[in-house]
Design a protein around this motif. Structure first.
Motif, PDB file in Angstrom:
ATOM      1  N   THR A 155       0.752  -1.286   0.156  1.00 37.81           N
ATOM      2  CA  THR A 155       0.051  -0.094  -0.043  1.00 37.81           C
ATOM      3  C   THR A 155       0.854   1.364   0.019  1.00 37.81           C
ATOM      4  OG1 THR A 155      -1.590  -1.292   1.136  1.00 37.81           O
ATOM      5  CG2 THR A 155      -1.680   1.286   1.024  1.00 37.81           C
ATOM      6  N   PRO A 156       0.678   2.209  -0.950  1.00 39.07           N
ATOM      7  CA  PRO A 156       1.408   3.445  -0.989  1.00 39.07           C
ATOM      8  C   PRO A 156       1.050   4.470   0.071  1.00 39.07           C
ATOM      9  CG  PRO A 156       0.598   2.749  -3.112  1.00 39.07           C
ATOM     10  CD  PRO A 156      -0.177   2.057  -2.164  1.00 39.07           C
ATOM     11  N   PRO A 157       2.074   5.096   0.561  1.00 38.49           N
ATOM     12  CA  PRO A 157       1.558   6.349   1.765  1.00 38.49           C
ATOM     13  C   PRO A 157       0.816   7.334   0.967  1.00 38.49           C
ATOM     14  CG  PRO A 157       3.758   6.393   1.045  1.00 38.49           C
ATOM     15  CD  PRO A 157       3.369   5.249   0.176  1.00 38.49           C
ATOM     16  N   PRO A 158      -0.030   7.920   2.040  1.00 36.02           N
ATOM     17  CA  PRO A 158      -0.628   9.067   1.627  1.00 36.02           C
ATOM     18  C   PRO A 158       0.083  10.442   0.802  1.00 36.02           C
ATOM     19  CG  PRO A 158      -0.785   9.215   3.767  1.00 36.02           C
ATOM     20  CD  PRO A 158       0.008   8.038   3.378  1.00 36.02           C
ATOM     21  N   SER A 159      -0.771  10.908  -0.145  1.00 34.74           N
ATOM     22  CA  SER A 159      -0.199  12.165  -0.853  1.00 34.74           C
ATOM     23  C   SER A 159       0.359  13.229   0.390  1.00 34.74           C
ATOM     24  CB  SER A 159      -1.034  12.587  -1.882  1.00 34.74           C
ATOM     25  OG  SER A 159      -0.479  13.784  -2.350  1.00 34.74           O
ATOM     26  N   GLY A 160       1.438  13.885   0.031  1.00 34.33           N
ATOM     27  CA  GLY A 160       1.962  14.886   1.167  1.00 34.33           C
ATOM     28  C   GLY A 160       2.516  14.530   2.377  1.00 34.33           C
ATOM     29  N   SER A 161       2.858  13.049   2.444  1.00 37.22           N
ATOM     30  CA  SER A 161       3.534  12.539   3.560  1.00 37.22           C
ATOM     31  C   SER A 161       4.996  12.813   3.287  1.00 37.22           C
ATOM     32  CB  SER A 161       3.113  11.205   4.063  1.00 37.22           C
ATOM     33  OG  SER A 161       3.204  10.370   2.969  1.00 37.22           O
ATOM     34  N   TYR A 162       5.749  12.757   4.278  1.00 40.85           N
ATOM     35  CA  TYR A 162       7.224  12.744   3.994  1.00 40.85           C
ATOM     36  C   TYR A 162       7.856  11.285   4.390  1.00 40.85           C
ATOM     37  CZ  TYR A 162      11.882  14.373   3.448  1.00 40.85           C
ATOM     38  OH  TYR A 162      13.222  14.568   3.032  1.00 40.85           O
TER      39      TYR A 162
END
Length: 270
Positions: free
Chosen positions: A229-236
């Motif tokens: 699962t990819p991480p959410p947009s905007g996270s570092y």
């Protein structure tokens, strides 16, 4: 079928052993496999094995010298090679169609493509690799190689680099990728950092301020996740994975990517 093939192979084995009486069974087997005429799919496959046995070449050809991954640079595609002392940086059930291995001094790596990757191989395992060289999308590859375990060691640590450095130059030590900078680092285990700028079901992009653009419409470096699962947009995030390449459909360009191997390869920092 095998009933007809087995006595032919046994006869060639007897000839090889009669000319090399000090060889082990494994050396005889390797010599027969190394001198086969490849038929069917490139490399080993379940229907034709290594190909058509050739008694003349099994007796006349010298066995291939053991090589390091770095010594593959000037060999032609189709060359049959035996690589010793390679260290697996991805293993069984990590990537659905491939393994990766590095030379122990970290100067280069190699992609190992499989129709069905073998089980019971672990990260950090030292292996001997036997197969035929290919280049696919700028990545030096052996398809369906035979892996022989030679022990294990502590898994290699990733090499940290900026997103701009991932991929390296097509004028580096080996054939590289379109638009890369620096020396080729395709097939190496690396760590990169960046903010997630976009994502999909099987990929996301990160930007560490380099402002990369690969023509996809997204800014940053493409991270291939497959089933993770990819991480959410905007996270570092901190991403560990294997430098690889992809060729978008119906294009003649090759872009750098990083392939993550397991969920722990993605660490959300912010």
């Amino acid at each position: 079928g095998t009933s007809a093939a087995s006595p032919v192979v046994a006869g060639i084995a007897a000839l090889v052993l009669s000319h090399n009486p000090t060889w082990t069974n494994a050396q005889v087997r390797d010599q027969i496999e190394n001198t086969c005429v490849d038929i069917g799919e490139s490399g080993w496959d379940q229907y034709t094995g290594w190909g058509l046995v050739n008694a003349y070449h099994a007796l006349a050809d010298p066995p291939p010298l053991p090589l390091k991954i770095s010594e593959l640079t000037n060999l032609d595609n189709g060359s049959k090679v035996r690589i010793e002392g390679a260290v697996l940086t991805s293993a069984s059930e990590m990537l659905y169609d491939r393994f990766y291995a590095e030379q122990d001094n970290r100067v280069c790596g190699l992609c190992l493509l499989f129709d069905e990757p073998p089980a019971d191989h672990s990260e950090g395992e030292i292996v001997t690799i036997t197969g035929r060289l290919q280049t696919i999308n700028g990545e030096r590859t052996i398809k369906n190689p035979v892996l022989t375990s030679a022990g294990s060691r502590t898994p290699l640590e990733p090499v940290a680099m900026t997103t701009r450095a991932v991929g390296g130059s097509q004028f580096g030590y080996r054939p590289g990728i379109t638009g890369g900078q620096g020396l080729n680092n395709v097939s190496l285990l690396v760590t990169v950092y960046g903010r997630v700028t976009a994502g999909g079901w099987t990929y996301f992009y990160i930007d560490d301020g380099c402002g990369l653009y690969d023509g996809s419409g997204f800014t940053g470096l493409r991270i291939v996740t497959d089933s993770i699962t990819p991480p959410p947009s905007g996270s570092y995030v901190k991403v560990t994975g294997i430098v690889s390449v992809e060729q978008p459909p119906r294009t003649d360009i090759t872009i750098p990517v990083v392939r993550v191997r397991k969920p722990e390869d993605i660490v959300r920092v912010l």
